[in-house]
Design a protein around this motif. Sequence first.
Motif, PDB file in Angstrom:
ATOM      1  N   ALA A  35       0.790  -1.238   0.102  1.00  0.00           N
ATOM      2  CA  ALA A  35       0.022   0.025   0.057  1.00  0.00           C
ATOM      3  C   ALA A  35       0.768   1.291  -0.057  1.00  0.00           C
ATOM      4  O   ALA A  35       0.546   2.435  -0.738  1.00  0.00           O
ATOM      5  N   ASP A  36       1.967   1.361   0.830  1.00  0.00           N
ATOM      6  CA  ASP A  36       2.564   2.560   0.917  1.00  0.00           C
ATOM      7  C   ASP A  36       4.243   2.343   0.899  1.00  0.00           C
ATOM      8  O   ASP A  36       4.971   3.277   0.882  1.00  0.00           O
ATOM      9  N   GLY A  37       4.735   1.238   0.564  1.00  0.00           N
ATOM     10  CA  GLY A  37       6.242   0.808   0.357  1.00  0.00           C
ATOM     11  C   GLY A  37       6.913   0.815   1.810  1.00  0.00           C
ATOM     12  O   GLY A  37       8.182   0.859   1.702  1.00  0.00           O
ATOM     13  N   THR A  38       6.395   1.031   2.814  1.00  0.00           N
ATOM     14  CA  THR A  38       6.845   0.816   4.131  1.00  0.00           C
ATOM     15  C   THR A  38       7.611  -0.800   4.231  1.00  0.00           C
ATOM     16  O   THR A  38       6.741  -1.617   3.847  1.00  0.00           O
ATOM     17  N   LYS A  39       8.956  -0.554   4.898  1.00  0.00           N
ATOM     18  CA  LYS A  39       9.540  -2.012   4.987  1.00  0.00           C
ATOM     19  C   LYS A  39       8.771  -2.648   6.204  1.00  0.00           C
ATOM     20  O   LYS A  39       8.613  -2.092   7.296  1.00  0.00           O
ATOM     21  N   LEU A  40       8.273  -3.629   5.896  1.00  0.00           N
ATOM     22  CA  LEU A  40       7.726  -4.708   7.145  1.00  0.00           C
ATOM     23  C   LEU A  40       8.875  -5.479   7.704  1.00  0.00           C
ATOM     24  O   LEU A  40       8.779  -5.633   9.147  1.00  0.00           O
ATOM     25  N   TRP A  41       9.808  -6.054   7.080  1.00  0.00           N
ATOM     26  CA  TRP A  41      10.915  -6.821   7.568  1.00  0.00           C
ATOM     27  C   TRP A  41      11.885  -6.977   6.682  1.00  0.00           C
ATOM     28  O   TRP A  41      11.572  -6.870   5.279  1.00  0.00           O
ATOM     29  N   GLU A  42      13.100  -7.488   6.910  1.00  0.00           N
ATOM     30  CA  GLU A  42      14.127  -7.556   6.037  1.00  0.00           C
ATOM     31  C   GLU A  42      14.980  -8.769   6.914  1.00  0.00           C
ATOM     32  O   GLU A  42      15.316  -8.668   8.112  1.00  0.00           O
ATOM     33  N   ARG A  43      15.536  -9.772   5.918  1.00  0.00           N
ATOM     34  CA  ARG A  43      16.518 -10.823   6.302  1.00  0.00           C
ATOM     35  C   ARG A  43      17.487 -10.643   5.529  1.00  0.00           C
ATOM     36  O   ARG A  43      17.491 -10.586   4.446  1.00  0.00           O
ATOM     37  N   GLN A  44      18.722 -10.823   6.292  1.00  0.00           N
ATOM     38  CA  GLN A  44      20.106 -10.834   5.623  1.00  0.00           C
ATOM     39  C   GLN A  44      20.975 -12.058   5.750  1.00  0.00           C
ATOM     40  O   GLN A  44      20.855 -12.928   7.057  1.00  0.00           O
ATOM     41  N   PHE A  45      21.678 -12.557   4.771  1.00  0.00           N
ATOM     42  CA  PHE A  45      22.105 -13.712   4.940  1.00  0.00           C
ATOM     43  C   PHE A  45      23.615 -13.694   4.266  1.00  0.00           C
ATOM     44  O   PHE A  45      24.110 -12.712   3.543  1.00  0.00           O
ATOM     45  N   TRP A  46      24.692 -14.528   4.656  1.00  0.00           N
ATOM     46  CA  TRP A  46      26.006 -14.499   4.128  1.00  0.00           C
ATOM     47  C   TRP A  46      26.119 -15.600   2.792  1.00  0.00           C
ATOM     48  O   TRP A  46      25.522 -16.694   3.314  1.00  0.00           O
ATOM     49  N   ALA A  47      26.595 -15.294   1.856  1.00  0.00           N
ATOM     50  CA  ALA A  47      26.893 -16.220   0.680  1.00  0.00           C
ATOM     51  C   ALA A  47      27.725 -17.261   0.994  1.00  0.00           C
ATOM     52  O   ALA A  47      28.393 -16.973   1.843  1.00  0.00           O
ATOM     53  N   THR A  48      27.075 -18.778   0.857  1.00  0.00           N
ATOM     54  CA  THR A  48      28.334 -19.535   1.141  1.00  0.00           C
ATOM     55  C   THR A  48      28.824 -20.309  -0.113  1.00  0.00           C
ATOM     56  O   THR A  48      29.824 -20.907  -0.090  1.00  0.00           O
ATOM     57  N   GLY A  49      28.390 -19.797  -1.234  1.00  0.00           N
ATOM     58  CA  GLY A  49      28.609 -20.375  -2.700  1.00  0.00           C
ATOM     59  C   GLY A  49      29.421 -19.015  -3.114  1.00  0.00           C
ATOM     60  O   GLY A  49      29.556 -17.831  -2.564  1.00  0.00           O
ATOM     61  N   ARG A  50      30.177 -19.234  -4.417  1.00  0.00           N
ATOM     62  CA  ARG A  50      30.819 -18.201  -5.253  1.00  0.00           C
ATOM     63  C   ARG A  50      29.798 -17.193  -5.663  1.00  0.00           C
ATOM     64  O   ARG A  50      28.928 -17.416  -6.223  1.00  0.00           O
ATOM     65  N   THR A  51      30.184 -15.936  -5.642  1.00  0.00           N
ATOM     66  CA  THR A  51      29.355 -15.001  -5.769  1.00  0.00           C
ATOM     67  C   THR A  51      29.872 -14.000  -6.930  1.00  0.00           C
ATOM     68  O   THR A  51      29.426 -12.976  -7.667  1.00  0.00           O
ATOM     69  N   MET A  52      30.951 -14.583  -7.761  1.00  0.00           N
ATOM     70  CA  MET A  52      31.667 -13.738  -8.795  1.00  0.00           C
ATOM     71  C   MET A  52      30.305 -13.602 -10.033  1.00  0.00           C
ATOM     72  O   MET A  52      29.890 -14.796 -10.179  1.00  0.00           O
TER      73      MET A  52
END
Lengths: 386, 399
Positions: free
Chosen positions: B90-107
């Motif tokens: 409805a308004d673009g407010t952030k409800l939640w966020e989760r962050q993770f660290w990549a365990t595989g190659r990110t290239m």
Amino acid sequence: MLMKLFLRTLVLSCGVGLALAGLPPEMAEPVRVLRAVGPEGQGNVAASAAWKKLAAGNVSTLLPLLDAMDGANDYALNWLRAAVDSVASRELAAGRKLPQAELNEFLRDMKHSPRARRLAFELVMRVDPAATDQLLAGMLNDPSLEIRHDAVQKLIDQADKELARTNKTAAVSLFQQALGPARDVQQIDGIAGKLAELGQPVDLQKHFGFLADWKVIGPFDNTGNKGFETVYPPELTIDLTAEYDGKLGKVRWQDYTTKHQYGMVDLNQPCGKLKEVAGYATTDFYSDKARAVELRLGGKNSWRVWLNGRFVFAHDEYHTTAEIDQYRMPVQLQQGRNTILVKVCQNGEVADWTEEWEFQLRVTDSLGTPFASVSKSTTAPATNNK
Amino acid sequence: MNLKLLSLFLIAATAVHAADWRQFRGPNGNGAANEAQVPTVLNASNSIAWKINLPGKGLSSPIIVGDRVFVTCSSGLKEQRLHVICYNAADGTKLWERQFWATGRTMCHEKIAVAAPTPVSDGKYIATIFSSNDIVCLDLDGNLIWFRGLGRDYPNASNSLGMSSSLLIAGGVVVAQVESQSEAFTVGLELATGLNRWKLERARGANWTSPVLLQTKGAELVALQSSKGLAAIDPATGRTVWNYTNSASSTPSSTADGARLFIPSQGLTALEFSGADAEPKQLWRSGQLRPGTPSPAVLGGKIFTMNDGGVLTCGNATTGDRLWQLRLKGPFSASPVVAGQFLYCVNEKGLAQVVDTTRPEGEVVSELDLGEMILSTPSIANGAIYFRSNGQLWKIGKS
């Protein structure tokens, strides 16, 4: 509170393995479950339920959750991190304060997991962004690459400001201070570029620690990319005096020293610009003691790597793109001589951008700090390829 | 609750679900929305409901489940930080966020991002994969259900240019197509636990296409495309039901329309299948409908393909006949999406173009310059269209 801090410090001082013992009783079991997750989803079912218990915590459980990250594997770190995110966000939204003093103390304690410390840093940043500079002071050599990156960037920014003021002497000094601890390739390249402009060129090959002196042999046949799997004589034994049947005739080992600033070992130079070929490069790396290191390889060709006759890893991919430290291989060096063998294959593509038949390799610690080969006087016999 | 009330409730519930956009290229995985009431006149002054800053890069499309928008991003050193974020539609407010660290190659190639694949949802869970082959499954409130590090489990399955195949949910599993020159497989992960139900070895080769769901007569198959062709598998078991072996593209994905499947192969090849174990028959093949990077969209008997330069071609989905061509302002990486008679295309420069597909030769009826590079396919839900760049997420339509 002081007693809690004391107990936590005591537990940590006794080693990572005891971290669980310092947890509040209601957290011990769910943390144990999360730390037990492993490859191929091992432990996921139990972890999902345990995660909900931990994610329902409050500000008082944040530090124990961070403690629990010490020594956790990469899968478990992500489960624990998500629990911290959940607790911190909910508590902040509810208007409660995060335990900033304890987070600061956690951050300063280098014995903790680098990732847990980075998470503590980010939690502090959420509630007190102005503390960034103060927190980063003295963290140039931090074991967290992310924290180190930010500390180095702070110096780079200061150097850029001095440069803008045309204070070149101060800028050079700051860039040089930043270069040593920098581990991020982009930062290193950026600093080196600025120093070169300021008349202080950096020997990047030496700085990164690329191995420059090799013996190479080839070409062997790689028609239809079959050579990647074909076992040619150098994979069986490294005899630098031997002569073998190659794709275009007899082949022998040749000396090859790369002058490339990023240590590229270009097989097109000793072997000629060829297609559908395979070649080998070997070098001896001398270590003053047995130690865990990483072999870090970059290149656009298919490759295989052996250390002291033991296969380490292989990647069969041609001409996508290349970068420094593209592939990281944890290995154990023995004291004295360690023989590294690299097989590098070229395919049959004919476009201009598929001419490269090369690789670069360095030996580093887990942060990317290079090790240089030491004097041969510390030699111990290496096990040759069988 | 009497039967009539129950019926009304079910109809209402279905209507809400029908307007969701739960996966790459929409509810049917073919670029078509199940709704037509989407803004057709786009302008900066009054059609942007909201615009928000994102914390990282991404080519993934937003997905929309009910009143929530889910977006993935990648940030930090070597893009090793993986984000899953939920916003209030409805308004673009952030409800939640989760962050993770990549365990595989990110290239990956600098133009693309580790957050390239689009998330998928069954309405209860959201699952997403990143170029590092890390998969996260959360419920809609951000509770972690499971985490898999396929990049760590199978370290040779990587592409130095990046991986982009989006997940699909079918047969109770999350289908992850993880295919590269060095190792290639498709795995069916239990939706509830993330454990392997089956793992299918695939021909090695770089592959950026996404699996597509085929449905007819109660049968449900998943189409796995690659440069070798296309395999239709039973998602419950991973069993290969039939194979199309006439080679196919490794970039644009196939597009399904009920029992018909349009494969980027030899131009564009249309197949029709009639049941779970029946071999498909070829309906037509057209060189004139060959897609570039964008995947085709299909709706109302028309199929739309686009080359990288921006030539949009409309074909008859039944016969393969070309109906018209229209040159848009390119270049394009994002796939077109369609709602009712209007096709929405956004080029790499961030210029959104609305095409009225009922005009004899097609016609651009509106443009909106979003001012940033956009490689992500737009999403349509509940009367709005969503665009995302590396730094922004826009909702166009009612707030």
